[in-house]
Design a protein around this motif. Structure first.
Motif, PDB file in Angstrom:
ATOM      1  N   ASN A   9       0.839  -1.202   0.000  1.00 53.89           N
ATOM      2  CA  ASN A   9       0.000   0.000   0.000  1.00 53.89           C
ATOM      3  C   ASN A   9       0.873   1.251   0.000  1.00 53.89           C
ATOM      4  O   ASN A   9       0.751   2.125   0.832  1.00 53.89           O
ATOM      5  N   VAL A  10       1.771   1.316  -0.968  1.00 52.73           N
ATOM      6  CA  VAL A  10       2.671   2.450  -1.108  1.00 52.73           C
ATOM      7  C   VAL A  10       2.287   3.201  -2.375  1.00 52.73           C
ATOM      8  O   VAL A  10       2.123   2.609  -3.439  1.00 52.73           O
ATOM      9  N   ILE A  11       2.157   4.515  -2.239  1.00 51.19           N
ATOM     10  CA  ILE A  11       1.815   5.352  -3.385  1.00 51.19           C
ATOM     11  C   ILE A  11       2.942   6.361  -3.568  1.00 51.19           C
ATOM     12  O   ILE A  11       3.315   7.062  -2.626  1.00 51.19           O
ATOM     13  N   PHE A  12       3.481   6.414  -4.771  1.00 53.25           N
ATOM     14  CA  PHE A  12       4.541   7.370  -5.073  1.00 53.25           C
ATOM     15  C   PHE A  12       3.900   8.688  -5.498  1.00 53.25           C
ATOM     16  O   PHE A  12       3.065   8.713  -6.395  1.00 53.25           O
ATOM     17  N   GLN A  13       4.314   9.772  -4.867  1.00 53.93           N
ATOM     18  CA  GLN A  13       3.803  11.101  -5.192  1.00 53.93           C
ATOM     19  C   GLN A  13       4.898  11.879  -5.931  1.00 53.93           C
ATOM     20  O   GLN A  13       6.082  11.741  -5.612  1.00 53.93           O
ATOM     21  N   PRO A  14       4.509  12.704  -6.891  1.00 55.14           N
ATOM     22  CA  PRO A  14       5.521  13.493  -7.613  1.00 55.14           C
ATOM     23  C   PRO A  14       6.151  14.537  -6.700  1.00 55.14           C
ATOM     24  O   PRO A  14       5.517  15.038  -5.783  1.00 55.14           O
ATOM     25  N   ASP A  15       7.402  14.836  -6.954  1.00 52.53           N
ATOM     26  CA  ASP A  15       8.132  15.845  -6.205  1.00 52.53           C
ATOM     27  C   ASP A  15       8.650  16.875  -7.199  1.00 52.53           C
ATOM     28  O   ASP A  15       9.584  16.606  -7.963  1.00 52.53           O
ATOM     29  N   ALA A  16       8.027  18.065  -7.212  1.00 52.97           N
ATOM     30  CA  ALA A  16       8.378  19.096  -8.192  1.00 52.97           C
ATOM     31  C   ALA A  16       9.815  19.574  -8.057  1.00 52.97           C
ATOM     32  O   ALA A  16      10.365  20.159  -8.986  1.00 52.97           O
TER      33      ALA A  16
END
Length: 86
Positions: A9-16
């Protein structure tokens, strides 16, 4: 050879703050539209947008002007077709 996959249950989020400046070419037609849209803007607005883009990207990329210049040279055929002398 079978591969076992375990879902997490890992979600990768973008890092600007961590982006790669690379050339994105979405086709000749789209490129010409984009160039013509920019050229149709008043010169003052063009300058303001350029300053904003340079300000945003220069924080993340040391030589962003060189990257943009290199990418500009890749558009030579488009500029030729719409009668623009680079």
């Amino acid at each position: 050879m079978p591969v076992t996959v375990t879902r997490r249950n890992v979600i990768f989020q973008p890092d600007a703050s961590r982006v790669i400046a690379r050339f994105f070419y979405n086709g000749e037609e789209r490129g010409m539209e984009l160039v013509q849209t920019i050229l149709s803007m008043p010169e003052k607005q063009q300058r303001e947008m350029l300053v904003q883009v340079l300000r945003d990207f220069s924080k993340r990329h040391r030589s962003i002007s060189k990257v943009f210049e290199k990418n500009f040279h890749k558009l030579g055929s488009i500029l030729e077709k719409i009668s623009i002398d680079p």
